[in-house]
Design an enzyme around this catalytic site. Sequence first.
Site, PDB file in Angstrom:
ATOM      1  N   GLU A   1       0.844  -1.207   0.000  1.00  0.00           N
ATOM      2  CA  GLU A   1       0.000   0.000   0.000  1.00  0.00           C
ATOM      3  C   GLU A   1       0.875   1.252   0.000  1.00  0.00           C
ATOM      4  OE1 GLU A   1      -3.194  -0.224   2.891  1.00  0.00           O
ATOM      5  OE2 GLU A   1      -4.043  -1.976   1.890  1.00  0.00           O
TER       6      GLU A   1
ATOM      7  N   GLU B   1      -4.802  -8.851  -0.281  1.00  0.00           N
ATOM      8  CA  GLU B   1      -5.563  -8.543   0.941  1.00  0.00           C
ATOM      9  C   GLU B   1      -7.028  -8.508   0.551  1.00  0.00           C
ATOM     10  OE1 GLU B   1      -4.350  -5.359   3.562  1.00  0.00           O
ATOM     11  OE2 GLU B   1      -2.222  -5.765   3.193  1.00  0.00           O
TER      12      GLU B   1
HETATM   13  O1  AHR Z   1      -4.888  -6.125   7.020  1.00  0.00           O
HETATM   14  C1  AHR Z   1      -4.831  -4.963   7.778  1.00  0.00           C
HETATM   15  C2  AHR Z   1      -4.220  -3.794   7.021  1.00  0.00           C
HETATM   16  O2  AHR Z   1      -5.054  -3.449   5.954  1.00  0.00           O
HETATM   17  C3  AHR Z   1      -2.895  -4.018   6.361  1.00  0.00           C
HETATM   18  O3  AHR Z   1      -1.832  -3.858   7.235  1.00  0.00           O
HETATM   19  C4  AHR Z   1      -2.860  -2.966   5.316  1.00  0.00           C
HETATM   20  O4  AHR Z   1      -2.069  -3.323   4.213  1.00  0.00           O
HETATM   21  C5  AHR Z   1      -4.319  -2.771   4.954  1.00  0.00           C
HETATM   22  O5  AHR Z   1      -4.679  -1.462   4.920  1.00  0.00           O
END
Ligand code: AHR
Length: 538
Positions: free
Chosen positions: A208, A343
Site C-alpha cells: 500500500e 488482501e
Molecule cells: O490487514 C490490515 C491492514 O489493511 C494491512 O496492514 C494494510 O495493508 C491494509 O490497509
Amino acid sequence: MTCLVLRFKHIVRTTNIITVLILTAVLAIPAVAADTIKLSVDASRSGPKIDRNIFGQFAEHLGHGIYEGIWVGPDSKIPNTRGIRNDVVQALKAIKVPNVRWPGGCFADEYHWRKGIGPANQRAVTLNPNWGGVTEPNTFGTNEFMDFIDQIGSQAYVSVNVGSGTPQEAAEWLEYMTADPQTTLGKERAANGHPAPYLVPYLGIGNESWDCGGNMSPEYYLSQMKIYSRFVRNYNPAQQKGDQQMLKIAVGPGGDGPRWTDWTETIMKAYSQHTWSWDINGLSMHNYTVIKWPPAYVATGFGELEYAQILQKTLEMDSLINKHAAIMDAYDPDKKVALVVDEWGAWYAKTPGSHEGFLVQQNSQRDAVLAALNLNIFARHAERVRMANIAQMVNVLQAMILTDNEKMLLTPTYHVFKMYLPFQDATFVPVSFDAGTYKFGEVTLPRVDAIAAKDINGKLWLAITNLDPNQPVDINASIAGINAKSLTGETLTAPKVDSINTFDAPNTIVPKPISTKAQNGSLILQVPPKSVTVVAVE
Ligand code: AHR
C-alpha cells in the site's frame, strides 16, 4: 427442526394413520420446499488452472495474529515446537496453505529485518505504531517465520520495506535468506541455525505504497519499485531458473475509481516498456468487504439486512477485477503479470472490549458464504488472478483460526477453505445455470453461485453456494461428458446468518456430509439455506 424431530418421534410411537397424515403435512411445510435451479456442466470442456495460490494467507505483526496466534515461545505451557503452537500448525496443515504473506501489511514498511534475527534475548524491542502502539519483541523474525512455513508445509511471500527502508536493506535481507553460507550474510543465517538457503518464491515490493507504505504517487512508487526489482536478488541456487524463480509483486490498486485505475495504468504501462534490468510478475490489489469507514457493520448480532448488504458489497470484487484486468490486458495481453489480490476479506467493527488496533472480529456463517463467493470470483478469473491472500490467517479480521490463550477454534471461513481443497491447482470447467434471485429490502442478489473444476486427478467437483438465508434450493445437475451416478461431499450451514463458533461451542458450524444419487437420469441435490456445498461428481 427440533419441532419436526419431536413430531416425528411422536408419530413413531403411535401407529395411528391420522398421525401419519399429520407427519406428511408437517414435512411439507415451506421450510423444506425448494425451488429448482438447473445447472449444466460439460466435463469434457476445460479452462485455465485455478492456481492453488488463490488460497494464500496473510500473517501480519498485528494484534494477536503472530504473538499468541502462532508464536507462544518455547517456554510456553501451550504445546509448541520451537515456540510455534502445535494446534495452529496442525489446523493450517490440514488446509494446505500454499503461501503466507509476511510480515505485513502496514507493518512491513516499518520492519527492519535485522532486529528479528539472532539470539532471542538480544533482540531489540521496538514499537508497532500502526497497530495499537504496542511493543514488538521481535522474537518472531525471519528464522521463526521460515520455521513456521516449513511446519505448515507452505511457502514464503515476503514483503520488503520500501516505505522506510532502503534497497540495500532489502537486498541484504534477501541475501541473508537465500545465499549459500559462503557469503557473510549466508554464514550469519547458518550461525542462526539454518545453513541451507531458504526458498523465497514470492517477493512483495512494498505494501500500500499509496497510503501506509509511504503515501507515494504512482510515478514515485514506480521509480522506487524499479530499483528494488533490479537489486533485491534471490541467490538460492534452486531458484535460478524456470518455475522456481522468485516472482516479484508490485504494489497495485486499493479500490475503485480513477485514483486506482491511474495507479494500475502507470505500473502496467511501464511494464509494457520495461527493459532487461527490471521486471515484475504480479500486481497486487487490495479490496476489503467493508461498508463505511471506519467499519460500522458488526461481525455478529446482525440480521438479514446486514447479511444481504455485506454479500452485495463483496460481489463488487468481480467488477473491480474486471476493471483492473482490462487495463492489464491492454498492456499485457499474454497475461504474464498476475493480478494478486493479496488482501481481501470482511472488515467489521472491532469486537467490543478488544484492544484498539488489534482488528479482532468474530467470524459467522455470513463470512463462510462471503469467502466462497470470493473464491468463486477468483476461480472465474483464473487466467489473471493467480494469487490471493485472505486477511488475515489467525485472530485478525476474517481469520481461519481464533485463539484465546490455550484455546483454539476453527471459523466457518476455515471450513470453506478446507472444503475447497480439491480446487487447488484444479482445471476450471465452465458451468451454466440461471442463478435466480434472492431479495431483501432494496438488496437483490443471485440466489445461487457455482463453479466446477477437475482436480489434479481428473475428478470433477462442484462448489455451490446458496445465498438465500431462508430457503433451500434443489440443484438439478446435468453433467455431460461423464456417466455421473452421484454427487458426494460436504455442506456448511448454520442455524442463523450470524451464527458463530465459540470457544465454548466450537462445532456449531462444521461441514456435514451431503449426497445424492442419480434417479431416472436426474441428479438432484438439495442444498440448505445460507450454505456452501462442495461435492465430487462420481
Ligand atoms: O490487514 C490490515 C491492514 O489493511 C494491512 O496492514 C494494510 O495493508 C491494509 O490497509
